[in-house]
Design an enzyme around this catalytic site. Structure first.
Site, short mmCIF file in Angstrom:
data_model
loop_
_atom_site.label_atom_id
_atom_site.label_comp_id
_atom_site.label_asym_id
_atom_site.label_seq_id
_atom_site.Cartn_x
_atom_site.Cartn_y
_atom_site.Cartn_z
N ASP A 60 0.70 -1.25 -0.05
CA ASP A 60 -0.02 0.01 -0.11
C ASP A 60 0.93 1.26 -0.10
OD1 ASP A 60 -3.36 0.79 0.69
OD2 ASP A 60 -1.77 2.25 1.72
N ALA A 65 -4.75 2.35 -0.80
CA ALA A 65 -4.61 1.70 -1.98
C ALA A 65 -5.17 0.48 -2.21
CB ALA A 65 -2.99 1.65 -2.18
N ASP A 66 -4.89 -0.47 -1.10
CA ASP A 66 -5.58 -1.61 -1.06
C ASP A 66 -6.97 -1.79 -1.37
OD1 ASP A 66 -3.02 -2.68 -0.82
OD2 ASP A 66 -3.41 -3.51 1.16
N ILE A 67 -7.65 -0.98 -0.72
CA ILE A 67 -9.02 -0.99 -0.44
C ILE A 67 -9.67 -0.01 -1.40
CG2 ILE A 67 -11.24 -0.60 0.98
CD1 ILE A 67 -9.60 -1.53 3.45
N ALA A 125 -9.82 -2.77 -3.97
CA ALA A 125 -11.03 -3.64 -3.68
C ALA A 125 -12.11 -2.87 -4.39
CB ALA A 125 -11.24 -3.85 -2.21
#
Length: 388
Positions: free
Chosen positions: A139, A167-169, A173
């Protein structure tokens, strides 16, 4: 009551956070999400500390409403079974580096020959193409390249990481969920699936809507801690109280700024809402001196009923007891067969007719092997011989 995605089957090969968060949303609204996991390790988040009675609360939260099957995708037996699952699926989500699935003979071009209607979503750090496509990352790295991290922090200080994985979510996602639902809607018209290339760098960069367009127009850099929504104004800042707690102020509009200044008894500041940066910094010091004179609760009492966009910065214990959080059912108490009553994050998307629901807890590794093989038509004897 029916759920929006109850006739949709999802094969989830992803691990950790971005992919599982995406498929969690699909599962909460009825999709049959099958976690396809390595027989030996499974999803790494199963073993992440801290654990409660040997189970990771993070894993339990991200993987409720899902089923688990264990397949060795490097073996011919595993590949055969996986391809049979693909024939029954609507959506596939994976988060390997570009090329991994191709080397296994299970990339999109091969898979769509088995099921042309399959929607295949790949979530990676930098996307399937480009000079960075094979770079490793997390991230913090994606946010660095996107320019997001460079904007986080105080003036003249170093960049500060976020407490949540933007960044991840946000970049991964949620973009994946959006892409999947768009592709699913399009499939109803064309009857064909497609490949969705989700890059966490791409998604993070797209979040810069309040600062990057200004740079594109003027080519003037937005310095850290100096933009309107990032510490550049006294009306949009965090102030410490007498009892070492914190108050957030978001009095951006004139009507809110007026009420804020009246409440702290500094009406002389009202005309200076949009003052230059140097004066804004001076006002911050003056306001901080005032806020420091009372406790958090005293300020909350003073601002009660005042339209000034002022709020306390809560800790987690206060968050879960907050009346608005309770009313919106953002924390749900559920029963886990191993842990008894536990609390989990609720469902943030509220549909009036077909709301999402928590129907089952996160599966044990390979818990549904026999059930899923039976659905593929294998007899009890054949399942025993496969010994998954």
């Amino acid at each position: 009551m029916s759920l929006p995605l109850e006739d949709i089957r999802v094969l989830d090969l992803s691990r950790l956070l971005p992919g599982p968060f995406c498929t969690l949303t699909l599962a909460d609204f009825g999709a049959d999400v099958i976690k396809v996991e390595d027989p030996n390790v499974g999803d790494y988040s199963r073993w992440m500390e801290p654990t409660v009675n040997g189970q990771s609360p993070m894993f339990l939260s991200l993987n409720r409403n899902k089923r688990s099957v264990t397949l060795d995708l490097k073996s011919e037996k595993g590949k055969k079974l996986f391809k049979q699952l693909v024939e029954t699926a609507d959506i596939l989500v994976e988060s390997f580096r570009p090329g991994v699935m191709e080397r296994l003979g299970l990339g999109y071009e091969a898979i769509k020959e088995i099921n042309p209607q399959l929607i295949y979503c790949a979530i990676t750090g930098y996307g399937q193409t480009g000079p960075y496509s094979q770079y490793p990352g997390h991230d913090i790295n994606y946010l660095s390249y996107a320019g997001v991290l460079g904007q986080q922090g105080e003036q003249e200080g170093k960049p500060v990481s976020s407490a949540v994985q933007i960044a991840d979510i946000g970049g991964g996602a949620q973009m994946a969920t959006n892409g999947i639902l768009l592709a699913l809607f399009e499939r109803y018209k064309s009857g064909k699936g497609q490949f969705i290339d989700i890059s966490m760098l791409d998604g993070s960069l797209s979040w810069l809507q309040t600062v990057l367009p200004n740079f594109l127009a003027t080519k003037e850099e937005s310095e850290r801690g100096q933009s309107v929504l990032n510490g550049g104004r006294a009306c949009y800042e965090v102030y410490e109280t007498k009892d070492a707690r914190y108050l957030s102020v978001g009095a951006l509009e004139p009507k809110f700024w007026v009420e804020f200044c009246k409440t702290i008894e500094r009406e002389d500041l009202i005309p200076h809402l949009e003052a230059p940066l140097l004066q804004q910094n001076k006002m911050k010091v003056e306001i901080q001196t005032i806020i420091q004179q009372r406790t958090l609760q005293e300020w909350l009492d003073l601002f009660d009923g005042v339209d000034a966009c002022v709020a306390p910065i809560l800790n987690f214990g206060e968050v879960i007891d907050n009346p608005q959080v309770v009313h919106r059912q953002l924390i749900k108490e559920i029963y886990d067969p191993n842990l008894g009553k536990i609390q989990q994050i609720g469902i943030p998307i509220k549909l009036s007719n077909t709301p999402g629901e928590i129907r089952s807890q996160a599966p044990a590794l390979g818990q549904h092997n026999k059930d899923i093989l039976a659905e593929l038509g294998y007899s009890a004897e054949e399942i025993k011989e496969l010994s998954l």
